[in-house]
Design an enzyme around this catalytic site. Structure first.
Site, PDB file in Angstrom:
ATOM      1  N   MET A   1       7.374 -17.540  -7.442  1.00 16.13           N
ATOM      2  CA  MET A   1       6.008 -17.548  -6.915  1.00 16.13           C
ATOM      3  C   MET A   1       5.969 -17.479  -5.387  1.00 16.13           C
ATOM      4  O   MET A   1       5.175 -16.742  -4.810  1.00 16.13           O
ATOM      5  CB  MET A   1       5.256 -18.789  -7.403  1.00 16.13           C
ATOM      6  CG  MET A   1       3.781 -18.764  -7.059  1.00 16.13           C
ATOM      7  SD  MET A   1       2.926 -20.276  -7.494  1.00 16.13           S
ATOM      8  CE  MET A   1       3.007 -20.237  -9.270  1.00 16.13           C
TER       9      MET A   1
ATOM     10  N   LYS B   1     -12.663  -0.122   0.835  1.00 17.48           N
ATOM     11  CA  LYS B   1     -12.825  -1.040  -0.307  1.00 17.48           C
ATOM     12  C   LYS B   1     -11.610  -1.959  -0.416  1.00 17.48           C
ATOM     13  O   LYS B   1     -10.577  -1.715   0.235  1.00 17.48           O
ATOM     14  CB  LYS B   1     -13.003  -0.218  -1.581  1.00 17.48           C
ATOM     15  CG  LYS B   1     -11.808   0.656  -1.935  1.00 17.48           C
ATOM     16  CD  LYS B   1     -12.149   1.671  -3.034  1.00 17.48           C
ATOM     17  CE  LYS B   1     -10.931   2.528  -3.350  1.00 17.48           C
ATOM     18  NZ  LYS B   1     -11.240   3.628  -4.272  1.00 17.48           N
TER      19      LYS B   1
ATOM     20  N   TYR C   1      15.641 -18.452 -11.198  1.00 20.95           N
ATOM     21  CA  TYR C   1      15.123 -18.576 -12.566  1.00 20.95           C
ATOM     22  C   TYR C   1      15.896 -17.683 -13.529  1.00 20.95           C
ATOM     23  O   TYR C   1      16.253 -16.550 -13.192  1.00 20.95           O
ATOM     24  CB  TYR C   1      13.651 -18.187 -12.616  1.00 20.95           C
ATOM     25  CG  TYR C   1      12.725 -19.264 -12.103  1.00 20.95           C
ATOM     26  CD1 TYR C   1      12.728 -20.548 -12.648  1.00 20.95           C
ATOM     27  CD2 TYR C   1      11.833 -19.001 -11.067  1.00 20.95           C
ATOM     28  CE1 TYR C   1      11.880 -21.536 -12.172  1.00 20.95           C
ATOM     29  CE2 TYR C   1      10.981 -19.968 -10.582  1.00 20.95           C
ATOM     30  CZ  TYR C   1      11.007 -21.238 -11.145  1.00 20.95           C
ATOM     31  OH  TYR C   1      10.170 -22.209 -10.675  1.00 20.95           O
TER      32      TYR C   1
ATOM     33  N   ARG D   1     -14.612   8.640 -15.587  1.00 17.13           N
ATOM     34  CA  ARG D   1     -14.513   7.256 -15.150  1.00 17.13           C
ATOM     35  C   ARG D   1     -15.868   6.781 -14.640  1.00 17.13           C
ATOM     36  O   ARG D   1     -16.429   5.827 -15.138  1.00 17.13           O
ATOM     37  CB  ARG D   1     -13.433   7.135 -14.065  1.00 17.13           C
ATOM     38  CG  ARG D   1     -13.129   5.725 -13.675  1.00 17.13           C
ATOM     39  CD  ARG D   1     -12.082   5.625 -12.594  1.00 17.13           C
ATOM     40  NE  ARG D   1     -12.544   6.150 -11.303  1.00 17.13           N
ATOM     41  CZ  ARG D   1     -11.946   5.922 -10.148  1.00 17.13           C
ATOM     42  NH1 ARG D   1     -10.856   5.163 -10.095  1.00 17.13           N
ATOM     43  NH2 ARG D   1     -12.416   6.437  -9.019  1.00 17.13           N
TER      44      ARG D   1
HETATM   45  C1  LIG Z   1     -10.735   4.821  -3.721  1.00 17.95           C
HETATM   46  C2  LIG Z   1     -11.563   6.036  -3.663  1.00 17.95           C
HETATM   47  C3  LIG Z   1     -11.407   6.962  -2.618  1.00 17.95           C
HETATM   48  C4  LIG Z   1     -10.253   6.907  -1.648  1.00 17.95           C
HETATM   49  O1  LIG Z   1      -9.112   7.413  -2.315  1.00 17.95           O
HETATM   50  P1  LIG Z   1      -7.675   7.511  -1.631  1.00 17.95           P
HETATM   51  O2  LIG Z   1      -6.834   8.143  -2.672  1.00 17.95           O
HETATM   52  O3  LIG Z   1      -7.260   6.116  -1.322  1.00 17.95           O
HETATM   53  O4  LIG Z   1      -7.816   8.333  -0.402  1.00 17.95           O
HETATM   54  C5  LIG Z   1     -12.325   7.994  -2.519  1.00 17.95           C
HETATM   55  N1  LIG Z   1     -13.327   8.137  -3.429  1.00 17.95           N
HETATM   56  C6  LIG Z   1     -13.474   7.292  -4.470  1.00 17.95           C
HETATM   57  C7  LIG Z   1     -14.574   7.512  -5.445  1.00 17.95           C
HETATM   58  C8  LIG Z   1     -12.594   6.227  -4.636  1.00 17.95           C
HETATM   59  O5  LIG Z   1     -12.743   5.393  -5.681  1.00 17.95           O
END
Ligand SMILES: *Cc1c(COP(=O)(O)O)cnc(C)c1O
Length: 345
Positions: free
Chosen positions: A292, A39, A244, A134
Site C-alpha cells: 500500500m 478533466k 508480501y 459511448r
Molecule cells: C478525454 C477526452 C478528450 C481528450 O482526449 P486525449 O486522448 O486525452 O487527448 C477529448 N474529448 C473527449 C470527449 C474526451 O472524453
C-alpha cells in the site's frame, strides 16, 4: 528533484513550461483553435495550476467531464474562458451550470429537452455519437436543425491512437454527413485526432493526454517527474524472501531499498516485480509485491544508495511505466496519488 523538507513522501514535480510547450506544439499542427482537456484534475496533475498556465499561454476553451469539475476551474480561470462539460446537462446540474456559465455538451434528446426547459437562454453544445457508442446523440435521433443555437457540435474518435484503423475514416465520414451544412463550429479531434491530419481538425481541437506528455503524442516533452524517498536499505541473504507473499527470493546476497510509495499512491500492484526505478541514469528493478505504502527495489549494483529513486522522469515516461504495468499512460497519470507533494515550475 530532492526536497529535504518532505522526507516521508514522494515529490511529484510538474513542469508547467513543458506543458505549455506541448500545447503550443499541438496548436501549431492545426490551423484552427486548440482547446485543452483538464478533466480528472488535469489528468492528475492539478487542474488549477495546469489551467492557469494554459490560460496564460492563450487557451480560451477548456473541457471537463462533469459540472462539479467546472466549479474549481471557474474559480481559477475567472469569467472569460469557455468551460465545456462532456457529461452534458444532468439532473441536478442546472444551478451549477447557470452559476458558472459552463456550457454543457448535450448527449441525448432527454438532455436537450431538460436544457430547453430549465435554461432556455443558456449556451449549450451538442455531442454526436459517430460510432464509438459511448456518449452522444445517435444518428437516428439527430437532425441538423437541432444545432441552430448550439455553440459547438462535437464527436469523439474511438481509435485515433491507431492512425490506420478503419474506424477513423468511418467516424469522420459519419461526422461530416451528420453535420453537413450546419453553421455551428465543429470539433472532432483529441490528441490522437490532431495527429491524424487537417481533415480531422474542424474548428476546435481538444487535446488532453498530449499536453501532459503522453502518447500518442510521440514528440511530447516530459511534464512529470516523480521521486520517491528511500526509507531504509538492508542486505538480504541468498534464500531470504522480501515482502508480501515472499514474492521475491534472493538468489544471491542483495541490497534491497525500501521506498516510500505504493498502490495507495497510484503505483498499481501490476507493477510488482516488473517496473524499474532509476538512481540517476542507472535502472534498479522493483522486486516483490507493491504494497500500500511501500515498494522494494534491488540496489545491489549501486556504489551508493541515493536518498531517493525516480520512477517517472527523463529515463522513464508515463507510457514506459504504463507498459511495465500492462496499462496506458492515461491511467498512470490519473492514478497519481494525493499524498505526493506536488511542486510546480
Ligand atoms: C478525454 C477526452 C478528450 C481528450 O482526449 P486525449 O486522448 O486525452 O487527448 C477529448 N474529448 C473527449 C470527449 C474526451 O472524453
Amino acid at each position: 528533484m530532492f526536497h529535504p523538507e518532505v522526507m516521508g513522501t514522494g515529490t511529484l514535480h510538474i513542469d508547467l513550461n513543458a506543458l505549455v510547450e506541448n500545447w503550443q506544439t499541438l496548436d501549431r499542427q492545426s490551423a484552427t483553435h486548440t482547446g485543452a482537456v483538464v478533466k480528472a484534475d488535469g489528468y492528475g496533475l492539478g487542474a488549477g495550476r495546469v489551467s492557469k498556465a494554459l490560460a496564460q499561454a492563450g487557451v480560451r476553451s477548456f473541457f471537463v467531464a462533469t459540472a462539479e469539475e467546472a466549479t474549481a476551474l471557474r474559480a481559477t480561470l475567472g469569467p472569460d474562458p469557455v468551460i465545456y462539460v462532456f457529461s452534458g446537462h444532468m439532473e441536478g446540474d442546472t444551478q451549477v451550470l447557470f452559476d458558472l456559465g459552463a456550457v454543457p455538451l448535450l448527449n441525448s434528446p432527454e438532455q436537450i429537452a431538460r436544457h430547453e426547459a430549465r435554461l432556455p437562454e443558456h449556451p449549450f453544445g451538442l455531442q454526436l455519437d459517430t460510432g464509438m457508442n459511448r456518449l452522444g446523440i445517435e444518428a437516428s435521433d439527430w437532425s441538423p436543425e437541432m444545432s441552430q443555437e448550439a455553440s459547438l457540435v462535437m464527436s469523439h474518435l474511438a481509435c485515433a491512437d491507431e492512425p490506420d484503423h478503419a474506424a477513423n475514416k468511418a467516424q469522420l465520414k459519419t461526422f461530416l454527413e451528420m453535420t453537413a451544412g450546419i453553421l455551428a463550429p465543429r470539433s472532432l479531434a483529441a490528441t490522437g485526432g490532431i495527429l491524424l491530419g487537417p481533415e480531422y481538425h474542424f474548428d476546435l481541437t481538444r487535446p488532453g493526454v498530449g499536453l501532459y506528455g503522453g502518447l500518442p503524442f510521440e514528440d511530447a516533452q516530459s511534464v512529470v517527474t516523480l521521486d520517491l524517498p528511500v526509507i531504509q536499505t538492508r542486505t538480504v541473504q541468498k534464500g531470504e524472501a522480501v515482502g508480501y507473499a515472499h514474492a521475491f527470493i534472493a538468489d544471491s546476497p542483495r541490497q534491497i531499498a525500501t521506498v516510500s510509495g505504493g498502490y495507495a499512491d497510484g503505483l498499481i500492484r501490476a507493477m510488482s516485480s516488473t517496473a524499474q526505478l532509476y538512481a540517476g541514469d542507472i535502472p534498479c528493478p522493483l522486486v516483490g509485491r507493491v504494497s500500500m505504502d511501500l515498494i522494494t527495489v534491488d540496489v545491489t549494483h549501486l556504489d551508493t544508495v541515493p536518498e531517493h529513486l525516480s520512477i517517472l522522469g527523463p529515463h522513464q515516461s508515463v507510457d514506459q511505466l504504463a507498459d511495465a504495468a500492462g496499462t496506458i499512460g492515461y491511467e498512470i497519470l490519473t492514478s497519481l496519488g494525493h499524498r505526493y507533494k506536488r511542486s510546480y515550475s
